[in-house]
Enzyme design. Structure first.
Site, PDB file in Angstrom:
ATOM      1  N   CYS A   1       0.896  -1.193   0.132  1.00 51.42           N
ATOM      2  CA  CYS A   1       0.409   0.625  -0.035  1.00 51.42           C
ATOM      3  C   CYS A   1       0.937   1.216  -0.042  1.00 51.42           C
ATOM      4  O   CYS A   1       0.729   2.331  -1.083  1.00 51.42           O
ATOM      5  CB  CYS A   1      -0.749   0.128   1.255  1.00 51.42           C
ATOM      6  SG  CYS A   1      -1.905   1.543   1.432  1.00 51.42           S
TER       7      CYS A   1
ATOM      8  N   CYS B   1      -1.494   1.424  -3.309  1.00 56.11           N
ATOM      9  CA  CYS B   1      -2.474   2.391  -3.179  1.00 56.11           C
ATOM     10  C   CYS B   1      -2.172   3.586  -2.862  1.00 56.11           C
ATOM     11  O   CYS B   1      -2.467   4.737  -3.225  1.00 56.11           O
ATOM     12  CB  CYS B   1      -3.765   2.528  -1.670  1.00 56.11           C
ATOM     13  SG  CYS B   1      -3.345   0.987  -1.105  1.00 56.11           S
TER      14      CYS B   1
ATOM     15  N   TYR C   1      -8.757  -4.264 -11.427  1.00 58.28           N
ATOM     16  CA  TYR C   1      -8.720  -2.804 -11.447  1.00 58.28           C
ATOM     17  C   TYR C   1      -7.634  -1.873 -11.225  1.00 58.28           C
ATOM     18  O   TYR C   1      -7.907  -0.609 -11.579  1.00 58.28           O
ATOM     19  CB  TYR C   1      -9.500  -2.673  -9.550  1.00 58.28           C
ATOM     20  CG  TYR C   1      -8.219  -2.448  -8.676  1.00 58.28           C
ATOM     21  CD1 TYR C   1      -7.018  -2.293  -8.171  1.00 58.28           C
ATOM     22  CD2 TYR C   1      -8.420  -4.765  -8.375  1.00 58.28           C
ATOM     23  CE1 TYR C   1      -6.386  -3.223  -6.891  1.00 58.28           C
ATOM     24  CE2 TYR C   1      -7.637  -4.990  -7.534  1.00 58.28           C
ATOM     25  CZ  TYR C   1      -6.720  -4.181  -7.037  1.00 58.28           C
ATOM     26  OH  TYR C   1      -5.643  -4.991  -5.666  1.00 58.28           O
TER      27      TYR C   1
ATOM     28  N   GLU D   1      -7.585   1.055 -13.498  1.00 58.61           N
ATOM     29  CA  GLU D   1      -6.058   2.539 -12.698  1.00 58.61           C
ATOM     30  C   GLU D   1      -5.368   2.823 -13.193  1.00 58.61           C
ATOM     31  O   GLU D   1      -5.387   4.012 -13.580  1.00 58.61           O
ATOM     32  CB  GLU D   1      -5.812   2.121 -11.445  1.00 58.61           C
ATOM     33  CG  GLU D   1      -7.437   1.996 -10.534  1.00 58.61           C
ATOM     34  CD  GLU D   1      -6.948   1.361  -8.905  1.00 58.61           C
ATOM     35  OE1 GLU D   1      -7.665   2.169  -8.032  1.00 58.61           O
ATOM     36  OE2 GLU D   1      -5.939   0.888  -8.719  1.00 58.61           O
TER      37      GLU D   1
ATOM     38  N   HIS E   1     -28.046  19.813  -2.453  1.00 56.16           N
ATOM     39  CA  HIS E   1     -28.456  20.208  -3.324  1.00 56.16           C
ATOM     40  C   HIS E   1     -27.672  21.379  -3.607  1.00 56.16           C
ATOM     41  O   HIS E   1     -26.876  22.446  -2.879  1.00 56.16           O
ATOM     42  CB  HIS E   1     -29.706  20.799  -3.795  1.00 56.16           C
ATOM     43  CG  HIS E   1     -29.585  21.118  -4.510  1.00 56.16           C
ATOM     44  ND1 HIS E   1     -29.706  19.947  -6.018  1.00 56.16           N
ATOM     45  CD2 HIS E   1     -30.219  22.081  -5.563  1.00 56.16           C
ATOM     46  CE1 HIS E   1     -30.130  20.269  -7.325  1.00 56.16           C
ATOM     47  NE2 HIS E   1     -30.322  21.522  -7.200  1.00 56.16           N
TER      48      HIS E   1
END
Length: 451
Positions: A43, A48, A177, A181, A435
């Site tokens: 990671c 990551c 993935y 990526e 919103h």
């Protein structure tokens, strides 16, 4: 009474191993951690963190273009791959040092070498034998390469972070993935990107609407995706470039990246020799307490070949420390784990895909919307965002939430709490939206989709 050198010996200083070791040390246990590369694991070092830093970098090209729609006049912008990699390396070194300093604060011994189990309580490392009452295997996983001619010319995600220059043309083999990526990263930074995937659609295992939507959005951005495509060989040409042999013909490029999956790092650890059961892929078989078939040997993270996500590894490592030294046997709950794909655009998902929900529950209600984000009403960009809810028709519980679009991972983290809590569609509907946001779509979906 037998005296061991340590109460816990952790093999692997990645996310799971670090969390378990630090917590165990804080509980007062005598802990050692063995690592044969760098502190931080996949990671932090080559996963990551650096991947998301590169994903941020890749998005700036579009951001600079989009600024014109908001009245900004920009000129003279230039990208430097060496500068990006140098800055990334500096941050990774800082994070690795944070981990190392953390070990020192709680008195954890760091042994920088390769470990191999001799028996259930003994590990051979750094030319000596070290004993421990409990052993945690947290060695993670590694990219897999296919056995094809010329595979030595290909890189994996490991080497992609260290390339000396940005490739002008890159072929990415795979459709998971990691593949999508890096396709977004290289495409955003200016490379000509082709993805070759042997399957029917990218992101196998994800919701089918998510898969198709991401495919379409990537294609809009210039990524060429070849489905039902296989690579049978790679050759170096006289001019130094590469040529890959695809099922559709020869493909010239400057780099080939293989991203067809990852395998648990269990080879040469001596696990089977001491009685630790492995699955067909080499993953350590564990129970819900992360205990292997040998009672005092535990495993956490990607090496278990379950859910290969950093937060899961951290949760598993913490559970092991709690079970062994915290006075509470702590199981790991792997249901409804949120996840993200940091593609361009990104994906966020939690719970069941539509097909898995039908398989498990029988009848489901589907709500979804695809829309142009407000941001792009001024930029003119043809990006579209997808949001989708999967609802158990019998109980009206929301069992899956999926999104493709800007900030999808950030939004799904919050939605993941609702799905984990078992909230119903009526409770989603009763929640007032914010919103204007894309996130509000999750609480304003009203019309069921008819299949």
């Amino acid at each position: 009474m037998t005296r061991f050198d340590y109460d816990l010996l952790t093999i692997g200083a990645g996310s799971g191993g670090v969390r378990a070791s630090r917590m165990a040390g804080q509980f007062g246990a005598r802990v050692a951690i063995a690592e044969n590369y760098r502190i931080g694991g996949t990671c932090v070092i080559r996963g990551c963190i650096p991947k998301k830093l590169l994903a941020y970098a890749a998005h700036y090209a579009e951001d600079l273009e989009d600024a014109r729609g908001y009245g900004w006049s920009l000129s003279g912008a230039a990208f430097s791959w060496p500068a990006l990699i140098a800055n990334k390396d500096r941050e990774i070194a800082r994070l690795s040092k944070v981990y190392t300093d953390g070990f020192a604060k709680v008195g954890i011994t760091v042994i920088e070498d390769t470990a191999k189990l001799v028996d259930a309580h003994t590990v051979a490392i750094a030319g000596r034998l070290v004993t421990a009452q409990n052993i945690l295997v947290a060695t993670g996983g590694a990219p897999v390469k296919p056995a094809i001619p010329g595979i030595e010319h290909a890189i994996t995600s490991n080497e992609a972070f260290e390339l000396p220059a940005l490739p002008r043309r890159i072929l990415i083999v795979g459709g998971g993935y990691v593949a999508v990526e890096f396709a977004g990263i290289f495409n955003g930074l200016g490379s000509e990107v082709t993805v070759s995937y042997r399957g029917e659609q990218i992101l196998r295992g994800f919701d089918d609407d998510v898969r198709k939507h991401l495919h379409d959005e990537m294609a809009k951005k210039g990524v060429r995706i070849l489905l039902k495509s296989t690579v049978s060989g790679i050759a170096r040409r006289p001019d130094g470039t590469l040529e890959a042999t695809l099922s559709g013909g020869k493909h010239p490029c400057d780099a080939v990246m293989v991203a067809i999956g990852r395998a648990p790092n269990t080879a040469r650890l001596g696990l089977t020799e001491v009685g630790v059961k492995l699955d067909e892929e080499g993953g350590v078989v564990v129970d819900r307490f992360c205990r292997s078939s040998v009672p005092n040997i535990f495993a956490a993270g990607d090496v278990t070949h379950r859910i290969a996500l950093t937060p899961v590894a951290i949760r598993e490592g913490g559970a092991v420390a709690m079970t062994l030294f915290g006075g509470v046997e702590t199981p790991v709950d792997l249901d409804d784990v949120p996840s993200a794909v940091f593609s361009q655009p990104p994906v966020g998902t939690v719970g069941l895909s539509e097909s898995k929900a039908v398989e498990k529950l029988g009848k489901v209600d589907i709500y979804k919307a695809s829309f142009r984000p407000l941001r792009h009403t001024l930029t003119g960009r043809d990006d579209r965002t997808l949001v989708k809810l999967v609802v158990d028709a019998a109980t009206q519980r929301v069992v899956g939430a999926h999104m493709v679009g800007a900030e999808a991972p950030e939004i799904i983290q919050g939605v993941g709490i609702a799905v984990k809590a078992g909230l119903t569609k009526a409770q989603f509907d009763a929640t007032v939206g914010i919103h204007p946001t894309a996130a509000e779509e999750f609480v304003t979906l009203r019309e069921k989709i008819t299949r």
